[in-house]
Enzyme design. Structure first.
Site, mmCIF file in Angstrom:
data_model
loop_
_atom_site.group_PDB
_atom_site.id
_atom_site.type_symbol
_atom_site.label_atom_id
_atom_site.label_comp_id
_atom_site.label_asym_id
_atom_site.label_seq_id
_atom_site.Cartn_x
_atom_site.Cartn_y
_atom_site.Cartn_z
ATOM 1 N N GLU A 258 0.778 -1.101 -0.107
ATOM 2 C CA GLU A 258 -0.009 -0.077 0.214
ATOM 3 C C GLU A 258 1.060 1.160 0.065
ATOM 4 O OE1 GLU A 258 -3.179 -0.273 -0.395
ATOM 5 O OE2 GLU A 258 -3.639 -2.101 0.360
ATOM 6 N N CYS A 292 -3.158 8.862 3.017
ATOM 7 C CA CYS A 292 -2.616 8.260 1.682
ATOM 8 C C CYS A 292 -3.648 8.945 0.597
ATOM 9 C CB CYS A 292 -2.449 6.838 1.856
ATOM 10 S SG CYS A 292 -3.990 6.049 2.415
HETATM 11 P P1 NAD Z 1 8.468 5.063 4.693
HETATM 12 O O1 NAD Z 1 8.454 4.357 3.076
HETATM 13 O O2 NAD Z 1 9.477 5.952 4.797
HETATM 14 O O3 NAD Z 1 8.446 3.968 6.039
HETATM 15 C C1 NAD Z 1 7.387 3.211 5.800
HETATM 16 C C2 NAD Z 1 8.155 2.181 6.950
HETATM 17 O O4 NAD Z 1 8.890 1.259 6.000
HETATM 18 C C3 NAD Z 1 8.381 2.579 8.088
HETATM 19 O O5 NAD Z 1 8.110 1.703 9.241
HETATM 20 C C4 NAD Z 1 9.952 2.451 7.997
HETATM 21 O O6 NAD Z 1 11.019 2.498 9.124
HETATM 22 C C5 NAD Z 1 10.044 1.182 7.189
HETATM 23 N N1 NAD Z 1 11.460 0.892 6.344
HETATM 24 C C6 NAD Z 1 12.123 1.876 5.710
HETATM 25 N N2 NAD Z 1 13.308 1.466 4.902
HETATM 26 C C7 NAD Z 1 12.916 0.173 5.003
HETATM 27 C C8 NAD Z 1 13.684 -0.861 4.395
HETATM 28 N N3 NAD Z 1 14.698 -0.921 3.739
HETATM 29 N N4 NAD Z 1 13.023 -2.522 4.597
HETATM 30 C C9 NAD Z 1 11.860 -2.543 5.355
HETATM 31 N N5 NAD Z 1 11.176 -1.459 5.987
HETATM 32 C C10 NAD Z 1 11.660 -0.172 5.727
HETATM 33 O O7 NAD Z 1 6.893 5.876 4.708
HETATM 34 P P2 NAD Z 1 6.700 6.877 5.796
HETATM 35 O O8 NAD Z 1 7.207 8.097 5.359
HETATM 36 O O9 NAD Z 1 6.753 6.164 6.922
HETATM 37 O O10 NAD Z 1 5.004 6.913 5.469
HETATM 38 C C11 NAD Z 1 4.377 7.890 4.444
HETATM 39 C C12 NAD Z 1 4.078 7.196 3.039
HETATM 40 O O11 NAD Z 1 3.248 6.122 3.161
HETATM 41 C C13 NAD Z 1 3.370 8.131 2.114
HETATM 42 O O12 NAD Z 1 4.078 7.880 0.762
HETATM 43 C C14 NAD Z 1 1.814 7.461 2.127
HETATM 44 O O13 NAD Z 1 1.519 7.792 0.835
HETATM 45 C C15 NAD Z 1 2.206 6.049 2.318
HETATM 46 N N6 NAD Z 1 1.051 5.679 2.932
HETATM 47 C C16 NAD Z 1 0.111 4.760 2.141
HETATM 48 C C17 NAD Z 1 -1.089 4.379 2.326
HETATM 49 C C18 NAD Z 1 -1.835 3.498 1.525
HETATM 50 O O14 NAD Z 1 -2.643 2.681 1.946
HETATM 51 N N7 NAD Z 1 -1.620 3.360 0.220
HETATM 52 C C19 NAD Z 1 -1.420 4.569 3.766
HETATM 53 C C20 NAD Z 1 -0.733 5.361 4.273
HETATM 54 C C21 NAD Z 1 0.331 5.835 3.998
#
Ligand code: NAD
Length: 554
Positions: A258, A292
């Site tokens: 997502e 999102c």
């Molecule tokens: P992010 O991608 O920076 O981090 C998300 C998660 O991934 C965090 O827990 C982070 O620690 C982890 N992570 C980071 N690098 C990783 C790796 N290499 N391997 C495994 N895990 C890793 O996102 P964010 O800044 O926390 O959240 C915002 C983003 O989330 C926005 O782009 C938003 O659109 C998206 N989002 C999408 C939905 C949806 O349902 N489509 C819902 C909410 C948020």
């Protein structure tokens, strides 16, 4: 309730290995601060890869008993969790607000969402997971019983972001638990506290089976989680999603994604403009635009552009920004991280340098906290990153379009495809427009509403995701492996196609299948009278037969 990390640990207390205790003491600590006023909210121990493996192993050991409980047994624990959540809703909302800097009303949404999903999924999982008996499709399975079973992935890993720390983690955890999986959650390192508290409540207060745990940390912990589980459900940015998907794919592990979005809103000239403006303000500013499915770009038909903009300015002027307590009735709070604040600021500054006009807001707020003022921009176009890349902030860019065709072309001009909204009084036209938009969900005369419809899938197209969360039966079955069971029922010593091979048996079976699968006179093996069918390249099958016979002779 303490916000200090107590570590979920195994539910059955075992004396801790001294070496392990030393290891724990040496582990790095994470400080969680409130983005609205920088105060320290809590601390957590960071889980290194070895700790992730240890927790995953403990979950795996407990999972078979959880699976054996069956959907009804699991639902009883869901009901107890619902009670616990109701009893602790205020403290959990306060903790959510503290670790995210949200307005209180935004923080108060998350617990009710969990209650809704626990009730709906817990109550229906029995039907959705029931073994299915399938009818034989044809002659090859005559005399067989065909069964389809849903067998859970033993351990599901959930990686979640900071915008709805509790809601997003548990909207995935609940269906996975309902399916009979054990679940290991890695919340964002920015906001790990509320998830930790609910996991603690599950294990310590409820004494529930130890099939739910969480780990804390950044990318390193996330990578270790991907390696340790059987199915990865990721919510976050498209950039990180690619890394996680690649890592899971290398290990041939299934995953769901997502990811980010850049959701368009299309306002037609026959729309209820007052409702559309109110919807745009809520859909774009709720949770400080860090949703999102936020409204991220607005296309308005020329004839009503000025009226809509005027109404939107009035709506935005009326919103109250702050992160105080519930009595202060703030509409939107701070940005969840300083990095996100800088990203929004930079995108708006860039758009202005390219000709965008700030109608209101446009800057950070002076004073304490990571607040960005609710912003409207006009004179925007698709050359600006603001209209192409995710903003994830309280920014509403409004663009004038000549009519429907231009609106649809621009709405689809994005590598994202999460959701969209269409505003028109003609509902049939609204549905028709929806069917031309390249995204996973469309709201007609509404915003964010698809997220409340748990019986529909929530999943992005293009770079916004793979698979979908929610969606009733499919939302739970996705955490299972489908197992086909075929039972032979006819009391034969051997099946007709088994050994020994004889010419007549092969011919008979072939003739039977041909009679059932062929059409018209071609059903008959000896048929030569039918007109030759044309192939796509214009040659006839008859010619193919001639060529094959010629080959056989050589
Ligand atoms: P992010 O991608 O920076 O981090 C998300 C998660 O991934 C965090 O827990 C982070 O620690 C982890 N992570 C980071 N690098 C990783 C790796 N290499 N391997 C495994 N895990 C890793 O996102 P964010 O800044 O926390 O959240 C915002 C983003 O989330 C926005 O782009 C938003 O659109 C998206 N989002 C999408 C939905 C949806 O349902 N489509 C819902 C909410 C948020």
């Amino acid at each position: 309730m303490s916000v200090r990390d107590r570590g979920a640990g195994p539910a059955v207390a075992r004396p801790e290995d001294p070496a392990l205790a030393r290891g724990r003491a040496e582990r790095r600590t994470l400080q969680v601060r409130c983005p609205a006023d920088s105060r320290l909210v809590g601390t957590c121990l960071i889980d290194d890869p070895a700790e992730v493996v240890r927790r995953a192993q403990a979950l795996r050991e407990a999972q078979p008993q959880w699976e054996a409980l069956g959907p009804d047994g699991r639902r009883r624990w869901f009901d107890l969790l619902r009670d616990w959540l109701c009893d602790h809703a205020d403290e959990l909302s306060a903790l959510l607000q503290a670790e995210t800097g949200k307005a209180r009303r935004d923080a108060e949404i998350e617990v009710p969402v969990l209650l809704d999903h626990l009730r709906w999924i817990g109550g229906n999982a029995g039907d959705w997971l029931a073994p299915q008996r399938r009818r034989p499709h044809g002659a090859t399975v005559v005399g067989k019983e065909l069964h389809l079973l849903y067998r859970p992935h033993p351990l599901v890993g959930i990686i979640s972001p900071w915008n709805f720390p509790l809601g997003l983690a548990f909207m995935d955890a609940i269906p996975a638990l309902a399916a009979g999986c054990a679940v290991l959650i890695k919340p964002s390192e920015e906001t790990p506290l509320t998830v930790a508290e609910v996991v603690r409540g599950w294990r310590e207060d409820l004494g529930a089976p130890p099939i739910l745990d969480r780990v804390v940390g950044d990318a390193g912990t996330g990578e270790a989680l991907v390696d340790a589980v059987d199915f990865v459900q990721f919510t976050g940015s498209t950039k990180t999603g690619r890394l996680v998907a690649r890592r899971a794919a290398e290990q041939l592990k299934p995953y769901g994604m997502e990811l980010g979005g850049k959701d368009p809103m299309i306002v037609m000239r026959d729309a209820d403009l007052a409702r559309a403006a109110a919807g745009a303000a809520f859909g774009g500013l709720m949770n400080s635009g860090q949703t999102c499915v936020s409204v991220e770009r607005i296309y308005v038909e020329d004839a009503v552009y000025d009226d809509f903009l005027h109404l939107l300015e009035q709506e935005v002027a009326a919103v109250r920004q702050g992160a105080g307590d519930v009595r202060q009735r703030f509409d939107l709070g701070a940005m969840a991280t300083a990095a996100q604040l800088r990203h929004v600021e930079e995108q708006v500054r860039d758009a202005v340098s390219r000709g965008a006009v700030v109608r209101c807001g446009g800057t950070c707020l002076d004073g304490e906290g990571d607040f960005f003022a609710p912003t409207i921009l006009s004179e925007v176009d698709h050359s600006m990153p603001l209209m192409q890349e995710e903003t994830f902030g309280p920014v509403l860019p409004v663009m004038r379009v000549s009519g429907l065709e231009e609106a649809i072309t621009l709405a689809n001009d994005s590598h994202y495809g999460l959701s969209a909204s269409v505003w028109t009084r003609d509902l049939e036209r609204g549905r028709a427009i929806a069917s031309r938009l390249d995204c996973g969900a469309v709201n007609v005369n509404d915003v964010l509403a698809n997220l409340q419809a748990a019986s529909l899938p929530h999943g992005g197209w293009k770079t916004s995701g793979i698979g979908a969360r929610m969606g009733g039966a499919a939302g739970v079955q996705k955490y299972c492996r489908q197992q086909a069971v075929v039972v032979a029922r006819l009391p034969l010593r051997r099946e007709p196609h088994w050994y020994p091979t004889t010419p007549w048996k092969g011919a008979l079976i072939g003739a039977l299948l041909r009679a059932l699968g062929g059409r018209g006179r071609r059903r008959l093996p000896a048929c030569r009278g039918a007109a030759p069918a044309r192939t796509r390249r214009g040659r006839s099958h008859e010619h193919d037969g001639v060529a094959r016979r010629a080959l056989r002779r050589t």
